[in-house]
Design a protein around this motif. Structure first.
Motif, PDB file in Angstrom:
ATOM      1  N   MET A   1       0.825  -1.201   0.000  1.00 27.36           N
ATOM      2  CA  MET A   1       0.000   0.000   0.000  1.00 27.36           C
ATOM      3  C   MET A   1       0.864   1.257   0.000  1.00 27.36           C
ATOM      4  SD  MET A   1      -2.857  -1.213   2.779  1.00 27.36           S
ATOM      5  CE  MET A   1      -3.632   0.401   2.906  1.00 27.36           C
ATOM      6  N   TYR A   2       1.916   1.256   0.788  1.00 29.26           N
ATOM      7  CA  TYR A   2       2.794   2.430   0.884  1.00 29.26           C
ATOM      8  C   TYR A   2       3.460   2.734  -0.456  1.00 29.26           C
ATOM      9  CZ  TYR A   2       7.051   5.038   1.897  1.00 29.26           C
ATOM     10  OH  TYR A   2       8.067   5.953   1.858  1.00 29.26           O
ATOM     11  N   PHE A   3       4.006   1.709  -1.100  1.00 32.12           N
ATOM     12  CA  PHE A   3       4.684   1.948  -2.379  1.00 32.12           C
ATOM     13  C   PHE A   3       3.691   2.329  -3.475  1.00 32.12           C
ATOM     14  CE2 PHE A   3       7.926  -0.877  -0.358  1.00 32.12           C
ATOM     15  CZ  PHE A   3       8.902   0.103  -0.246  1.00 32.12           C
ATOM     16  N   ASP A   4       2.463   1.849  -3.374  1.00 28.57           N
ATOM     17  CA  ASP A   4       1.434   2.279  -4.315  1.00 28.57           C
ATOM     18  C   ASP A   4       1.142   3.768  -4.140  1.00 28.57           C
ATOM     19  OD1 ASP A   4      -0.866   1.630  -6.234  1.00 28.57           O
ATOM     20  OD2 ASP A   4      -1.939   2.494  -4.530  1.00 28.57           O
ATOM     21  N   LEU A   5       1.085   4.216  -2.880  1.00 30.83           N
ATOM     22  CA  LEU A   5       0.865   5.637  -2.614  1.00 30.83           C
ATOM     23  C   LEU A   5       2.032   6.482  -3.112  1.00 30.83           C
ATOM     24  CD1 LEU A   5      -0.610   5.399   1.002  1.00 30.83           C
ATOM     25  CD2 LEU A   5      -1.856   5.989  -1.077  1.00 30.83           C
ATOM     26  N   LYS A   6       3.250   5.976  -2.957  1.00 20.76           N
ATOM     27  CA  LYS A   6       4.417   6.716  -3.443  1.00 20.76           C
ATOM     28  C   LYS A   6       4.383   6.869  -4.962  1.00 20.76           C
ATOM     29  CE  LYS A   6       8.630   6.065  -2.189  1.00 20.76           C
ATOM     30  NZ  LYS A   6       8.992   7.503  -2.058  1.00 20.76           N
ATOM     31  N   VAL A   7       4.001   5.820  -5.663  1.00 19.55           N
ATOM     32  CA  VAL A   7       3.918   5.898  -7.126  1.00 19.55           C
ATOM     33  C   VAL A   7       2.897   6.954  -7.534  1.00 19.55           C
ATOM     34  CG1 VAL A   7       3.141   4.658  -9.179  1.00 19.55           C
ATOM     35  CG2 VAL A   7       4.707   3.559  -7.588  1.00 19.55           C
ATOM     36  N   ARG A   8       1.771   6.985  -6.813  1.00 18.50           N
ATOM     37  CA  ARG A   8       0.709   7.927  -7.159  1.00 18.50           C
ATOM     38  C   ARG A   8       1.100   9.375  -6.849  1.00 18.50           C
ATOM     39  NH1 ARG A   8      -4.293   5.460  -7.900  1.00 18.50           N
ATOM     40  NH2 ARG A   8      -4.302   3.216  -7.471  1.00 18.50           N
ATOM     41  N   ASN A   9       1.878   9.572  -5.786  1.00 17.20           N
ATOM     42  CA  ASN A   9       2.157  10.931  -5.327  1.00 17.20           C
ATOM     43  C   ASN A   9       3.532  11.451  -5.696  1.00 17.20           C
ATOM     44  OD1 ASN A   9      -0.146  11.885  -3.275  1.00 17.20           O
ATOM     45  ND2 ASN A   9       0.110   9.673  -3.090  1.00 17.20           N
ATOM     46  N   ASP A  10       4.494  10.555  -5.810  1.00 13.55           N
ATOM     47  CA  ASP A  10       5.867  11.001  -6.052  1.00 13.55           C
ATOM     48  C   ASP A  10       6.347  10.734  -7.469  1.00 13.55           C
ATOM     49  OD1 ASP A  10       5.761  11.648  -3.434  1.00 13.55           O
ATOM     50  OD2 ASP A  10       7.040  10.023  -2.728  1.00 13.55           O
ATOM     51  N   ALA A  11       5.497  10.122  -8.297  1.00 16.98           N
ATOM     52  CA  ALA A  11       5.862   9.823  -9.686  1.00 16.98           C
ATOM     53  C   ALA A  11       7.146   9.020  -9.766  1.00 16.98           C
ATOM     54  CB  ALA A  11       5.984  11.111 -10.480  1.00 16.98           C
ATOM     55  N   ASP A  12       7.244   7.986  -8.900  1.00 20.66           N
ATOM     56  CA  ASP A  12       8.425   7.129  -8.930  1.00 20.66           C
ATOM     57  C   ASP A  12       8.562   6.406 -10.267  1.00 20.66           C
ATOM     58  OD1 ASP A  12       9.057   7.902  -6.439  1.00 20.66           O
ATOM     59  OD2 ASP A  12       8.656   6.001  -5.434  1.00 20.66           O
ATOM     60  N   ASP A  13       7.421   6.132 -10.901  1.00 23.88           N
ATOM     61  CA  ASP A  13       7.490   5.440 -12.186  1.00 23.88           C
ATOM     62  C   ASP A  13       8.148   6.317 -13.254  1.00 23.88           C
ATOM     63  OD1 ASP A  13       4.042   6.022 -13.223  1.00 23.88           O
ATOM     64  OD2 ASP A  13       5.365   7.177 -11.915  1.00 23.88           O
ATOM     65  N   LEU A  14       7.886   7.641 -13.226  1.00 28.87           N
ATOM     66  CA  LEU A  14       8.516   8.539 -14.178  1.00 28.87           C
ATOM     67  C   LEU A  14      10.009   8.674 -13.901  1.00 28.87           C
ATOM     68  CD1 LEU A  14       5.853  11.400 -14.396  1.00 28.87           C
ATOM     69  CD2 LEU A  14       6.237   9.498 -15.979  1.00 28.87           C
ATOM     70  N   ASP A  15      10.366   8.722 -12.630  1.00 23.34           N
ATOM     71  CA  ASP A  15      11.778   8.793 -12.273  1.00 23.34           C
ATOM     72  C   ASP A  15      12.523   7.562 -12.775  1.00 23.34           C
ATOM     73  OD1 ASP A  15      11.366  11.190 -11.046  1.00 23.34           O
ATOM     74  OD2 ASP A  15      11.142  10.327  -9.033  1.00 23.34           O
ATOM     75  N   GLU A  16      11.873   6.401 -12.666  1.00 25.00           N
ATOM     76  CA  GLU A  16      12.509   5.167 -13.091  1.00 25.00           C
ATOM     77  C   GLU A  16      12.730   5.174 -14.607  1.00 25.00           C
ATOM     78  OE1 GLU A  16      13.919   2.882 -11.590  1.00 25.00           O
ATOM     79  OE2 GLU A  16      14.117   1.309 -13.084  1.00 25.00           O
ATOM     80  N   MET A  17      11.740   5.626 -15.359  1.00 22.63           N
ATOM     81  CA  MET A  17      11.889   5.679 -16.812  1.00 22.63           C
ATOM     82  C   MET A  17      12.988   6.654 -17.225  1.00 22.63           C
ATOM     83  SD  MET A  17       8.043   5.323 -18.402  1.00 22.63           S
ATOM     84  CE  MET A  17       7.299   6.596 -17.382  1.00 22.63           C
ATOM     85  N   MET A  18      13.104   7.769 -16.512  1.00 24.48           N
ATOM     86  CA  MET A  18      14.155   8.732 -16.806  1.00 24.48           C
ATOM     87  C   MET A  18      15.527   8.135 -16.526  1.00 24.48           C
ATOM     88  SD  MET A  18      12.469  12.259 -15.330  1.00 24.48           S
ATOM     89  CE  MET A  18      13.969  13.167 -15.644  1.00 24.48           C
TER      90      MET A  18
END
Length: 309
Positions: free
Chosen positions: A285-302
């Motif tokens: 749940m925590y990492f799902d919230l981080k993806v939604r709020n911190d755009a970790d997925d975009l950082d990873e693609m960059m």
């Protein structure tokens, strides 16, 4: 980074991901909790055995088998009050001290599991030893923040209980049915409200462990923006599932073993099992919230694009 973590997930996907992670890495997660809490449970079991409780089966005498088992529980309860011996006093002290110690060490187990899930998210190998070592390195911030959260929980619960009881007692004087009904409705309303606010603050723990943000309450509040009710619902489902499993297993073994030391040990092991699921679910749940709020997925693609260049 593990692709299962770098995209927002729905209600069912979070549950599915939790159970798959728990199953795939159950041995390591369970061992973490066993190392942290196992010695306390073992010491309490020895104390229970020393106080006179049978190890394999504790039943009464006479009547059908189910009456013997019920009688065994009654006799054990009566013995706790009637037999005051040095051995029973020591056993009770061990139980009290063990319970207090578990309050101070249990958060380390949850932190180590959270760290383990984080390393799986990053596709890094982790060992039980390394996860526990990293968790202990954050021990004092974890303990301080957890105690603060506990004080908040206590304060939020004791007030509504007092208010609901006050309304019920004085309302019953005028109209017993209406007074009790008002007290129940008021209590349920408080329960939902408290559950919502505690859900919004509950992810402080992950912030303290992984982001070195103490006490992490404001961070948790930001993470759960627009997701408070959904997270609360997921918590409810997890608690319902784990409570049902615990009740079914302990009831089944209780019918066979009565109020015995072995039943106590089985109950402790079941508690560790359900704690693994809850801890992994919390991490997902925590990492799902981080993806939604911190755009970790975009950082990873960059990062991947930079690496290619």
């Amino acid at each position: 980074m593990n692709t299962q973590f770098n995209r927002p997930k729905g209600f069912g996907e979070i549950l599915d991901h939790t159970f798959r992670l728990s199953k795939s890495h159950f041995t390591k997660f369970f061992l973490i909790l066993l190392i942290v809490l196992g010695p306390i449970y073992l010491l309490q079991a020895i104390a229970d055995f020393m106080s006179g409780t049978n190890f394999f089966r504790e039943v009464g005498v006479g009547g059908p088998w189910y009456e013997q088992i019920i009688s065994g529980f009654d006799q054990s309860a009566e013995a706790d009050y009637e037999e005051f011996t040095p051995t029973s006093l020591i056993a009770n002290l061990i139980f009290i001290i063990g319970g207090l110690i578990s309050v101070f060490v249990a958060p380390v187990g949850g932190a180590a599991i959270l760290i383990g899930v984080d390393r799986l998210r990053k596709k890094e190998e982790f060992t039980v030893k390394s996860a526990l070592k990293q968790a202990f390195s954050r021990y004092w911030p974890i303990l301080g923040s957890s105690l603060l959260f506990g004080v908040i929980v206590f304060g939020m619960i004791i007030g509504p209980i007092f208010i609901s009881g006050f309304v019920g007692i004085f309302g019953a004087v005028a109209n017993p049915f209406l007074g009790i009904l008002m007290a129940i409705l008021l209590f349920l309303g408080f329960a939902v409200g408290i559950g919502y606010f505690l859900t919004r603050w509950s992810f402080f723990f992950a912030s303290v462990v992984l982001e070195t943000d103490s006490p992490g309450l404001s961070r948790s509040w930001r993470l759960t923006r627009n997701r408070g009710w959904i997270c609360m619902g997921i918590y409810f489902v997890f608690i319902l599932i784990t409570s049902s499993v615990s009740f079914a297993i302990e009831l089944s073994f209780g019918l066979l073993l009565g109020n015995s030391v072995l039943l106590m040990i089985i109950g402790d092991l079941v508690s560790l099992f359900t704690t693994v699921i809850l801890s992994v679910g919390f991490a997902v749940m925590y990492f799902d919230l981080k993806v939604r709020n911190d755009a970790d997925d975009l950082d990873e693609m960059m990062d991947e694009y930079t690496a290619i260049q």
